[in-house]
Structures are given as C-alpha cells and as structure tokens.
Design an enzyme around this catalytic site. Structure first.
Site, PDB file in Angstrom:
ATOM      1  N   ASP A   1       0.719  -1.247   0.048  1.00  0.00           N
ATOM      2  CA  ASP A   1      -0.175   0.055   0.029  1.00  0.00           C
ATOM      3  C   ASP A   1       0.729   1.447   0.025  1.00  0.00           C
ATOM      4  OD1 ASP A   1      -2.983   1.136   0.398  1.00  0.00           O
ATOM      5  OD2 ASP A   1      -1.927   1.842   2.361  1.00  0.00           O
TER       6      ASP A   1
ATOM      7  N   GLU B   1       1.678  -0.627  -5.051  1.00  0.00           N
ATOM      8  CA  GLU B   1       0.567   0.374  -5.231  1.00  0.00           C
ATOM      9  C   GLU B   1       1.194   1.864  -5.229  1.00  0.00           C
ATOM     10  OE1 GLU B   1      -3.406   2.553  -3.791  1.00  0.00           O
ATOM     11  OE2 GLU B   1      -1.535   2.456  -2.557  1.00  0.00           O
TER      12      GLU B   1
END
Ligand code: GLC
Length: 559
Positions: free
Chosen positions: A222, A283
């Site tokens: 993330d 990401e």
C-alpha cells in the site's frame, strides 16, 4: 502453516522469466464486502473460504485480500493496529490458515495487503509515542515535529492530506498542554511512520516474515511511493492540474522519493529466501509508466499496478499508446506489465467509462455529481474493455464484482457513507463507498446472499437482484459468463505470456491486435466495423450480421 512438499501448489522456483506472477490473473477481494459468514453485515475470512469453489470456477490464479489485520476500521482496515493478527471482525488467524490452505488446495495463490506507510493511531507504538516526551525513541518511529509560530500552533509545513484537510494533527502532551504535531498523509487516525528510522525497517521485516512463514504468496504494498519524505519536510503546493499526484514525482516531497527503492531491494532479498516465487506488487500512484517502472527493476518489486492504463479513457488511440508504452517500458526492466480497470479506490469501470464529466480519482460520484454515467453504455464499454484487457500479455487484476458487471452505487444516502474522504471534505467529495457495496450472490436471498441475516454494512441497490451470481451463471450472455469464457481461453491459449502485434486497416477508432492464436478487435468508435475471418471465441456483446457494433470487442481464433 508453511508450504510443505505435499502442498498442491508447486513451490519450487520457476526458471527466471516464467514465474507465476508474470502472467497471473489476480482477483482482488475486499473482505468486508465479499461474503459474510457470521451474519453481522461485514464479510469475513470464513466467508471467503466458503466461496473458493466459485473463484476456482471463475478461473483466477490468485487472490489479493485487502486488509483483514487488526484495525479500528477508520479507513476500512488501511489503518492497522496489529500487523500480525486478524481483526475479530474478519475471524481469527486459524481462519486465515484454513482459507489459505483451502485456496492452495485449489491452486489459487494468496496475496495479502501490507500497509507500511502508516499505522493506526491505535497501534501500540503510536500510543507509546503519545505517552512519551518530544524527542523520545517512541516518537522517533513516527514523524512528530514542533509547530511553527510563537505558540507552535501553526502546522510544521503546508502539506495536505490525500483525504482533504491538513496533513498534520496536534497532540495534547502528557501534562495536558498542546504539544507537537504528527504527520498523516491520509486520515488523522493514520500516522505516517518515519522510514529513515532503522527500528521501523526491522519491524516490517518481522511482519513480512510472519506472513511468509504462514505461506502467503506475496504482498500488495500500500502507498509504495510514500514511505520516504524529503529531508526537512519542505512546503509543497500541489498543482491541481497534475492529477492525483499533485505534481511530477521528482518534485513532490512525499511521493516517489529515491530512498524508497533501497527498502524494496531489502524486501526483494528477504522474499527471495522463500520457496515458490513469492511476489511484491507496488501500489504506487505515479504520473507515468516511466516513473512506475523504477519500482519493478530486477532487484525491487515484481509488479506495480498500471494506473496509467486504468486512467486511460475508452479511446482507441489512447489505448494503443498506453499498451505499447507499458509493454516497452516494463519490458525494458524485465518486468511484466500489469493491467487493471477497477479497484476499491476508483469508480467501477462499468460506470467510469461512461462518465460525461471529469471525475478525479478518489472523489467518487454521488447523487449531486455532474456528468453521471449514461446507463447501459458503461456496462457495454466495461465488457469490451475487459475483453481487450484479458488478451494482453502480462498480469491482470480484477476487482470483486466486476465479473458481475456491477456499476458504481451512486444513490447512497449521506448517512450511510463511511469513507473518511467524505468526512474530511465536509461532504464535498463522495469518496469511495460506491465501489465498496457488498456483492450479490443469490437473487432472492437476504442481502442477495452476501449475509444470511440480510445485514450489509453498506445498503445494496434493489436492481442488484438481477445481477446476482446465481442469475448470471445460467445466462450464457451474462457478464459472468463472458469473464469465465475469457479467463478459460486466456489460460488455454497462454495469452498472459504472448506478444502484441498491432493490426492496421480497421480505422482510427478501432483497436486491433494479434496475441498468439487470437485476433482481438475492439470498436471504440460509433459505427459498426467489418470483422476479418475467424471463429468467435468470445464477444463482449452481440455481433449482428458479422459487423462489430460500437463499444464491443471480440476474440477471433484460427481454430
Ligand atoms: C491506498 C489504499 C486506500 C487507502 C490508502 C491509505 O491508496 O488503496 O484504500 O485509503 O492507501 O492507506
């Protein structure tokens, strides 16, 4: 558990260039909205286990699970308070082990979400930091700074949170006085770690090993572009014209700093100690494929989400360019390109591809948004776009519910909304709840089969009865049938490892290429297009009289 000799997945290392993640179709599960076994209205891990046969039947190679780790759920789990435990909302570690074993039994790999940029403010470290004094070892794990101005009441710099409002919150010190400020690029409940602190690095190596030892096949990382901040935390004013980044990655002092790469090299080495070609996927919201390719150099991550592709409109020239560039740029560093059209942060592509007004990523759409999608057109385009995508070589990501053609839920009541974006912007941005509504499994069951009690943490629209999986399974023309056909043919014909050879002569509004034994033709124009000879293997819509209508795509084969 760890993988053993008897594990049904082949855990030996593949020859370089033929690792599973180079060609895999990876299905994103958003656990709270997938399947609820406990009946409390929030999906859970046993719910996932109970649906693994359906996922095997769909034909995906791996699942990526959005966070299920312990969390107060202020940002739907992207605010982790214990990285090595399962939140009771989703089950237990034993439920996780069972789910993973059952998935491996079906040759489905499991990727878990890792959230290293920030923790929850309920994480033990942050609570210790609040209790400790400025300058302490406990505060040094996060980014605490003194405020500016005579009383220290001006934030340390002008950075803004991605979710709106200032990126700094002031704390009350142990003695009751107003004290230092801490940085949070997202919600105030998500304090950013200080990744220049070796203690943070050591702790995350432990977290990686914890899940690798349990047998996970990889991590989706993330905010992989955010971990390092520029020295001195200089002021920065985002350019509103520069998209979700707010500027070129080299200028933004909190995105894409060079120092992140050493962290991923370290993780690459750690992951490589394990059998089975475990993978790291970044990401990283960066302004171009060129920038993103730095995250997947041979000794860093294995994959990065191709957000340039996701952000490309339904336009033939733009699509040809992004596909060509992606294959060239990722290929140049030896990485597969990835392809993705939807996830839990963007407007579902069955709606996004028919929006008629600008809609910046993360803002979402709601009842008063301008340019709402044209009904039906979005689904036609989405089916065509997926038909095009699944023929591209590389690894493809699917987001739960897109195989049912689910649209964005626009008509959500204000008081049902839960995304921190909605609250931090005072309702100015709707945020991401519209793509997170629990998915329908059975037309006439409570909550359409999502939960046995009918409970659902976000309300499901009445129209979803006809979109439920059981109704689509028996309809050969359904979106689910289309996905199953595409995935089976992609696997059987090895399209994930092929090449794109562009075909000319179809006109400017048509995307046409060859990959292996398949010819793909996608019509992004207004007029029907004559098709070449070939056996129709899959088609995103009817092809009356052999001419491919607007907003339709087809796979043709020689045999
Ligand atoms: C990522 C996640 C998003 C989350 C944010 C903060 O962008 O995909 O859902 O809100 O990070 O963790």
């Amino acid at each position: 558990m760890t993988l053993t000799e008897t594990d049904p997945l082949d855990t030996r290392l593949a020859a370089p260039g033929s690792e599973w993640w180079r060609t895999a179709v990876i299905y994103q599960i958003y656990p709270r909205s997938f399947s609820d076994s406990s009946g409390d209205g929030v999906g859970d891990l046993p719910g996932i286990t109970s649906r693994l046969d359906d996922l095997a039947e769909l034909g995906v190679d791996a699942l990526w699970l959005s966070p299920f780790q312990r969390s107060p759920q202020k940002d739907a789990g992207y605010d982790v308070s214990d990285y090595c435990d399962v939140d009771p909302l989703f089950g237990t570690l034993a439920d996780f082990d069972e789910m993973l074993a059952q998935a491996h039994e079906r040759s489905i790999r499991i990727i878990v979400d890792l959230v290293p940029n920030h923790s929850s403010d309920q994480h033990a470290w942050f609570q210790e930091a609040l209790a400790a004094a400025p300058g302490s070892r406990e505060r040094a794990r996060y980014l605490f700074r003194d405020g500016k101005g005579l009383d220290g009441d001006v934030p340390p710099n002008n950075w803004e949170s991605v979710f709106g409002g200032p990126a700094w919150t002031r704390v009350i010190e142990a003695d009751g006085t107003l004290g230092q400020w801490y940085l949070h690029l997202f919600d105030s409940s998500q304090p950013d770690f200080d990744w220049s602190n070796e203690e943070v690095r050591t702790e995350f190596r432990r977290v990686l090993r914890f899940w690798l030892d349990r047998g996970v096949d990889g991590f989706r990382v993330d905010v992989a572009h955010g971990l390092m901040k520029a020295d001195g935390l200089p002021d920065f004013t985002p350019d509103p014209e520069a998209g979700s980044m707010g500027g070129d990655a080299d200028d933004v002092p909190y995105w894409g700093q060079d120092g992140v790469h050493e962290i991923y090299r370290d993780w690459h080495r750690l992951v490589a100690e394990y059998s089975g070609d475990r993978a790291l996927c970044a990401e990283a919201w960066l302004p171009s494929a060129e920038k993103t390719a730095r995250w997947v150099r041979p000794d860093e991550m294995h994959q990065a989400f191709n957000f340039a592709y996701l952000e490309t409109p339904w336009d033939a020239a733009a699509l040809r360019t992004v596909v060509t560039d992606s294959l060239r740029i990722y290929g140049a560093v030896g990485a597969p390109s990835t392809w993705v059209l939807s996830n839990h942060d963007v407007v579902r592509h069955a709606s996004r591809l028919a929006l008629t007004a600008e809609n910046p990523q993360g803002h979402g759409i709601g009842p008063t948004s301008p340019g709402k999608p044209v009904p039906d057109l979005g689904l036609r385009r989405a089916r065509a776009a997926t038909t095009l995508m699944l023929a591209l070589p590389g690894s493809a990501y699917l987001y739960q519910g897109e195989e049912l053609g689910l649209p964005e839920v626009i008509e959500l009541d204000d008081d049902a909304r839960q995304d921190p974006t909605w609250f931090r912007t005072g309702g100015e941005r709707y945020g991401r709840d519209g793509c997170r509504v629990p998915i329908p499994w059975s037309s006439d069951a409570p909550a359409y089969g999502f939960s046995s009690t009918g409970a659902s943490w976000l309300p499901q629209p009445a129209e979803w009865a006809t979109l439920a999986r059981d109704a689509q399974l028996v309809d050969g023309a359904s979106t689910l049938s289309l996905y199953r056909t595409l995935l089976a043919a992609r696997r059987a014909r090895g399209l994930g490892s092929g090449d794109v050879e562009w075909l000319e002569g179809f006109g400017d509004d048509v995307i046409a290429f060859r990959n292996g034994t398949i010819t793909v033709v996608a019509n992004a124009g207004d007029a029907p297009v004559a098709l070449p000879d070939g056996i129709v293997i899959a088609s995103s819509g009817p092809i009356p009289g052999g001419a491919l209508p607007a907003d339709t795509a087809v796979w043709l084969a020689d045999y």
